[in-house]
Enzyme design. Structure first.
Site, PDB file in Angstrom:
ATOM      1  N   LYS A  59      -6.905   3.791  -4.694  1.00  0.00           N
ATOM      2  CA  LYS A  59      -6.300   3.720  -3.361  1.00  0.00           C
ATOM      3  C   LYS A  59      -7.008   4.648  -2.375  1.00  0.00           C
ATOM      4  CE  LYS A  59      -3.608   0.478  -4.614  1.00  0.00           C
ATOM      5  NZ  LYS A  59      -2.332   0.486  -5.285  1.00  0.00           N
TER       6      LYS A  59
HETATM    7  C1  LIG Z   1      -1.330  -0.243  -6.126  1.00  0.00           C
HETATM    8  C2  LIG Z   1      -0.157  -0.977  -5.559  1.00  0.00           C
HETATM    9  C3  LIG Z   1       1.154  -0.684  -5.939  1.00  0.00           C
HETATM   10  C4  LIG Z   1       1.482   0.233  -7.074  1.00  0.00           C
HETATM   11  O1  LIG Z   1       1.017   1.512  -6.907  1.00  0.00           O
HETATM   12  P1  LIG Z   1       1.101   2.533  -8.158  1.00  0.00           P
HETATM   13  O2  LIG Z   1       0.900   3.868  -7.506  1.00  0.00           O
HETATM   14  O3  LIG Z   1      -0.014   2.155  -9.072  1.00  0.00           O
HETATM   15  O4  LIG Z   1       2.416   2.387  -8.782  1.00  0.00           O
HETATM   16  C5  LIG Z   1       2.196  -1.303  -5.289  1.00  0.00           C
HETATM   17  N1  LIG Z   1       1.963  -2.210  -4.328  1.00  0.00           N
HETATM   18  C6  LIG Z   1       0.724  -2.549  -3.946  1.00  0.00           C
HETATM   19  C7  LIG Z   1       0.550  -3.546  -2.851  1.00  0.00           C
HETATM   20  C8  LIG Z   1      -0.385  -1.956  -4.562  1.00  0.00           C
HETATM   21  O5  LIG Z   1      -1.611  -2.325  -4.204  1.00  0.00           O
END
Ligand SMILES: *Cc1c(COP(=O)(O)O)cnc(C)c1O
Length: 386
Positions: A188
């Site tokens: 991210k």
């Molecule tokens: C990555 C992601 C999540 C989950 O995030 P985590 O921190 O891995 O739990 C939720 N929604 C979207 C749209 C994502 O891309």
């Protein structure tokens, strides 16, 4: 010679010496679980968003979305509107609470939730809507607010891609939604390895999330050791969860947050180069934010035109052969067996997402990409689509 060059992965984290030093210092401090770095990360985060908000860190966005819905009282039999164009986490947390996601189609250009489709999905059981700011392009906050007000719905934003994003002049996370949840997963826009943040203006929601992220204990461990009251004393007020963020992770997050704008500008510069270089190819390039807004550019998604020389799957293979890693975001929820079978979902009920899925492709866009790597992607894409 492309063939002799190293394979360029689709995504890599951007971790520097500062992050490493911060994690080491945190480890040396003796405080490994949620403590001073976590508290500092929360303060920094609220300040970064600039609104009068509370930020509560957790060990994933999935945990944060779960806690936000729990704190807002979503429960068995409730319905929550979720776009099909998302990661399964957005919908799965609704099921954790015995509620049902009502999965709806998205806009063909932004991939963000289609509020007309959402409107058709509203029933007397609908309690909330969970928009996703896909790729870091914010959902229009004014349209969202109007929609929620008209149908008396709670709003929990999945902002996993949206740090930093500005939409309709409002920074994602500083607006009026009931809760906004960010992700610090490894790929991210900022990362703590695994981690997330729940942001809300509602003090009661923040308090409940704080309690439920750590076993339903009404004071966090840090307070317990800092407080003047006897340190062994605590009270369990609910059957909570184990969703707290570690201090070394939070220490990494504080450094990443300081670099968030700079890293975003680097991604935006890569996106601008792609836009320029890929004009004229049989590709629909990604939608942009308005001039006055900010796109986080977590993802750069192109859609193959009807007259593209090859299909999406073949393009992924060819690009990999040329040393370029790509991905697809997302396989829409309605095409995964669990969601399709549980809710009897059909492709024809999601015409936009179904069509977009068949022809979309995510190109690498991460802040540590070198110019030569951006060149390689451009070169490979030109070869594959010319
Ligand atoms: C990555 C992601 C999540 C989950 O995030 P985590 O921190 O891995 O739990 C939720 N929604 C979207 C749209 C994502 O891309």
């Amino acid at each position: 010679m492309v063939a002799t060059e190293e394979f360029l992965p689709f995504a890599l984290p951007d971790i520097g010496d500062e992050e490493i030093a911060a994690v080491v210092a945190s480890m040396r401090s003796g405080w490994l679980t949620t403590g001073p770095s976590a508290a500092g990360f929360e303060r920094d985060f609220a300040e970064f968003l600039g609104g009068d908000v509370e930020a509560v860190c957790v060990n994933s966005a999935t945990a944060g979305l779960h806690l936000a819905l729990e704190a807002l009282g979503i429960g068995p039999g409730d319905e929550v509107i979720v776009p099909t164009w998302t990661f399964t986490a957005t919908a799965e947390v609704v099921r954790y609470l015995g509620a049902h996601p009502v999965i709806v189609d998205v806009d063909e250009f932004t991939f963000n939730i289609d509020l007309d489709a959402a409107k058709r999905a509203v029933t007397e059981r609908t309690r909330a809507i969970m928009p996703v700011h896909f790729a870091g392009l914010a959902v229009d906050p004014h349209a969202l607010r109007l929609f929620a007000a008209e149908h008396d719905l709670l709003v929990v934003e999945d902002a996993a891609h949206a740090l930093p994003s500005v939409g309709g002049g409002t920074m994602v996370g500083s607006g009026n939604s009931d809760a906004v949840v960010f992700s610090f997963y490894a790929t991210k826009t900022i990362t703590t390895g695994e981690g997330g943040m729940v942001v809300t203006r509602n003090r009661d929601v923040a308090e409940r999330v704080r309690t439920m992220r750590l076993h339903g204990i009404n004071r966090n461990v840090f307070d317990r050791y800092r407080s003047t009251k006897p340190s062994w004393h605590y009270e369990v007020v609910a059957p909570g969860f184990k969703y707290n963020l570690t201090d070394p992770a939070a220490a990494m997050g504080r450094v990443q947050l300081r670099r968030a704008r700079d890293m975003r500008d680097k991604r935006a510069a890569i996106a601008a180069r792609y836009d320029w270089a890929m004009r004229g190819l049989p590709l629909l390039l990604p939608a942009h934010a308005a001039e006055t807004d900010v796109h986080a550019w977590h993802l750069y998604v192109v859609q193959l035109d009807e007259d593209a020389p090859i299909g999406r799957d073949r393009a992924v293979e060819r690009l990999a052969d040329l040393g370029v890693g790509t991905s697809v975001h997302f396989i829409p929820l309605h095409q995964h067996p669990y969601w399709r079978e549980s809710y009897d979902l059909r492709d024809l009920d999601f015409p936009v997402a179904t069509r977009n899925f068949a022809r979309s492709l995510s190109l690498p866009v991460f802040s540590s990409m070198k110019d030569s790597q951006v060149d390689r992607v451009i070169d490979a894409v030109r070869r594959v689509f010319s």
